[in-house]
Design a protein around this motif. Structure first.
Motif, mmCIF file in Angstrom:
data_model
loop_
_atom_site.group_PDB
_atom_site.id
_atom_site.type_symbol
_atom_site.label_atom_id
_atom_site.label_comp_id
_atom_site.label_asym_id
_atom_site.label_seq_id
_atom_site.Cartn_x
_atom_site.Cartn_y
_atom_site.Cartn_z
ATOM 1 N N GLY A 23 -8.980 -6.354 6.078
ATOM 2 C CA GLY A 23 -9.100 -6.298 4.622
ATOM 3 C C GLY A 23 -10.237 -7.093 4.016
ATOM 4 O O GLY A 23 -10.179 -7.460 2.841
ATOM 5 N N ARG B 181 -8.333 5.189 2.786
ATOM 6 C CA ARG B 181 -6.982 5.374 2.276
ATOM 7 C C ARG B 181 -7.082 6.057 0.928
ATOM 8 O O ARG B 181 -7.932 5.698 0.103
ATOM 9 C CB ARG B 181 -6.273 4.018 2.133
ATOM 10 C CG ARG B 181 -4.853 4.130 1.608
ATOM 11 C CD ARG B 181 -4.105 2.815 1.781
ATOM 12 N NE ARG B 181 -4.560 1.771 0.883
ATOM 13 C CZ ARG B 181 -4.129 1.612 -0.376
ATOM 14 N NH1 ARG B 181 -3.238 2.451 -0.888
ATOM 15 N NH2 ARG B 181 -4.584 0.631 -1.123
ATOM 16 N N THR C 113 -9.545 1.384 -7.113
ATOM 17 C CA THR C 113 -9.740 2.673 -6.459
ATOM 18 C C THR C 113 -11.110 3.250 -6.819
ATOM 19 O O THR C 113 -11.495 3.273 -7.989
ATOM 20 C CB THR C 113 -8.625 3.654 -6.871
ATOM 21 O OG1 THR C 113 -7.363 3.077 -6.524
ATOM 22 C CG2 THR C 113 -8.780 4.990 -6.171
ATOM 23 N N GLU D 251 -12.054 0.458 0.101
ATOM 24 C CA GLU D 251 -11.185 0.424 -1.063
ATOM 25 C C GLU D 251 -10.353 1.706 -1.092
ATOM 26 O O GLU D 251 -10.711 2.699 -0.459
ATOM 27 C CB GLU D 251 -12.022 0.348 -2.351
ATOM 28 C CG GLU D 251 -12.993 -0.804 -2.409
ATOM 29 C CD GLU D 251 -14.344 -0.516 -1.769
ATOM 30 O OE1 GLU D 251 -15.248 -1.340 -1.936
ATOM 31 O OE2 GLU D 251 -14.496 0.524 -1.101
ATOM 32 N N PRO D 252 -9.235 1.738 -1.823
ATOM 33 C CA PRO D 252 -8.524 3.007 -2.002
ATOM 34 C C PRO D 252 -9.469 4.035 -2.631
ATOM 35 O O PRO D 252 -10.327 3.687 -3.459
ATOM 36 C CB PRO D 252 -7.377 2.661 -2.958
ATOM 37 C CG PRO D 252 -7.209 1.183 -2.832
ATOM 38 C CD PRO D 252 -8.564 0.624 -2.518
ATOM 39 N N ARG E 124 -5.194 7.408 -2.664
ATOM 40 C CA ARG E 124 -4.052 7.359 -3.562
ATOM 41 C C ARG E 124 -3.461 8.764 -3.678
ATOM 42 O O ARG E 124 -4.195 9.758 -3.712
ATOM 43 C CB ARG E 124 -4.467 6.858 -4.953
ATOM 44 C CG ARG E 124 -4.980 5.433 -5.013
ATOM 45 C CD ARG E 124 -3.948 4.400 -4.536
ATOM 46 N NE ARG E 124 -2.602 4.608 -5.023
ATOM 47 C CZ ARG E 124 -2.124 4.195 -6.214
ATOM 48 N NH1 ARG E 124 -2.933 3.540 -7.050
ATOM 49 N NH2 ARG E 124 -0.864 4.414 -6.557
ATOM 50 N N TYR F 283 0.785 -1.231 0.000
ATOM 51 C CA TYR F 283 0.000 0.000 0.000
ATOM 52 C C TYR F 283 0.821 1.287 0.000
ATOM 53 O O TYR F 283 0.252 2.370 -0.113
ATOM 54 C CB TYR F 283 -0.946 0.036 1.215
ATOM 55 C CG TYR F 283 -0.299 -0.328 2.538
ATOM 56 C CD1 TYR F 283 0.552 0.541 3.187
ATOM 57 C CD2 TYR F 283 -0.547 -1.565 3.131
ATOM 58 C CE1 TYR F 283 1.150 0.204 4.396
ATOM 59 C CE2 TYR F 283 0.039 -1.925 4.332
ATOM 60 C CZ TYR F 283 0.890 -1.025 4.962
ATOM 61 O OH TYR F 283 1.482 -1.367 6.154
ATOM 62 N N THR F 284 2.128 1.210 0.124
ATOM 63 C CA THR F 284 2.922 2.434 0.236
ATOM 64 C C THR F 284 3.036 3.157 -1.103
ATOM 65 O O THR F 284 3.287 2.530 -2.135
ATOM 66 C CB THR F 284 4.332 2.093 0.762
ATOM 67 O OG1 THR F 284 4.197 1.453 2.025
ATOM 68 C CG2 THR F 284 5.169 3.341 0.924
ATOM 69 N N GLU F 285 2.853 4.470 -1.073
ATOM 70 C CA GLU F 285 3.059 5.285 -2.263
ATOM 71 C C GLU F 285 4.545 5.640 -2.393
ATOM 72 O O GLU F 285 5.274 5.701 -1.399
ATOM 73 C CB GLU F 285 2.228 6.577 -2.163
ATOM 74 C CG GLU F 285 0.733 6.341 -1.992
ATOM 75 C CD GLU F 285 0.039 5.887 -3.266
ATOM 76 O OE1 GLU F 285 0.729 5.567 -4.265
ATOM 77 O OE2 GLU F 285 -1.205 5.834 -3.270
#
Length: 310
Positions: free
Chosen positions: A212, A286, A260, A245-246, A288, A22-24
């Motif tokens: 999740g 979360r 997303t 969801e994102p 993006r 999940y890390t940008e």
């Protein structure tokens, strides 16, 4: 939605855990100032909580996927407590089986005291064998240890200066701990989506933090929690959570991934209200993002334009 309370919304903070799931990209070069900026933006936008994960040490075999960047939750949340005023501070989740309950209670009671009663203690069983072994904790029986740890923490975070617990794994009495938590009752949310974790959340927690579960799985899980609590005669306040969801508020000018949820604020709100219809009380969102600025803009837009329709 007259007669239905609004969904609360919180956020797992960026930067403080950097799993490749999940890390940008921008987070890998970020640091404390970015954490502070996002926490303050979340508070300003009406978020119920900011959350921080817990891993002590990541084995080399898992490091390519998990990374080794996992800020300590107590230190991180205490730092953020000092630069915010209202937002609650959630451990999502503390792997309490890695530590003696008196140690966990000392740390989190102090955090609650320093923050003026803003702690929500999220707990979970953990999953990294080497981490348990290095710390001398029992990996194979971690579920049973967590069950008892919750009971021990209830006592150690309660009103008594000299808490008492007598169990199979832990036994203590006549040992004083101050400062006491500022809250008369620290909310204790239980994480996990396995059958054992859901049962534990229903019978021992003040809330459930799923791991999740997609939307389609939630109604059955929530139904099971309700049945378990009813059968046990438990009718106190209870907080059901969900991980969304994102999200991206608006129309992104870049590829945000097929999962997303994007679009105008009202469309996002309509999509998220489905969680409330399932019986969810709080959603962890979360966003993006390609930079800290884009993330804080998303947080602000969600608070101003999406949240009023939840």
């Amino acid at each position: 939605m007259a007669g239905v309370s609004a969904l609360a919304y919180g956020i797992q903070l960026p930067v403080q855990s950097q799993s490749t799931l999940y890390t940008e990209e921008w987070e890998t070069g970020a640091g404390p100032q970015d954490l502070v900026a996002v926490a303050r933006a979340a508070e300003e936008a009406g978020f119920a909580y900011v959350a921080c994960c817990d891993h002590v040490a990541v084995p080399r075999r898992l490091a390519p996927a998990m990374s080794t960047v996992w800020y300590d939750p107590v230190a991180t949340l205490a730092h953020l407590a000092a630069v915010t005023e209202r937002v609650r501070l959630l451990s999502h989740v503390a792997v309490v089986g890695l530590r003696h309950p008196l140690l966990t209670a000392k740390q989190y009671a102090t955090l609650d005291h320093l923050s003026g009663g803003r702690l929500v203690l999220g707990v979970g069983a953990g999953h990294v064998r080497e981490e348990f072994e290095a710390l001398g904790a029992d990996f194979e029986r971690r579920g049973a240890v967590l069950d008892e740890s919750i009971d021990a923490l209830r006592a150690a975070l309660g009103p008594d200066e000299f808490p008492e617990h007598h169990g199979k794994h832990y036994d203590f009495a006549g040992l004083g701990q101050r400062p006491r938590p500022a809250q008369p009752h620290v909310p204790l949310w239980v994480g996990g989506s396995s059958p054992a974790a859901v049962r534990r959340a229903a019978l021992k927690g003040d809330g459930w933090l799923p791991q999740g579960d997609p939307r389609e799985r939630l109604p059955a899980q929530i139904g099971r929690i309700r049945r378990l609590r009813e059968d046990a005669g438990l009718d106190g306040p209870y907080t059901v959570g969900a991980l969304t969801e994102p999200l991206y508020v608006g129309t992104p000018a870049w590829e945000v991934g097929r999962r997303t949820v994007t679009g105008p604020p009202r469309a996002l709100a309509e999509s998220l209200r489905a969680y409330r219809a399932m019986g969810v009380d709080q959603i962890q969102v979360r966003f993006r993002s390609r930079s800290r600025a884009e993330l804080t803009d998303q947080v602000a837009a969600f608070g101003a334009e999406v949240a009023p329709d939840l």
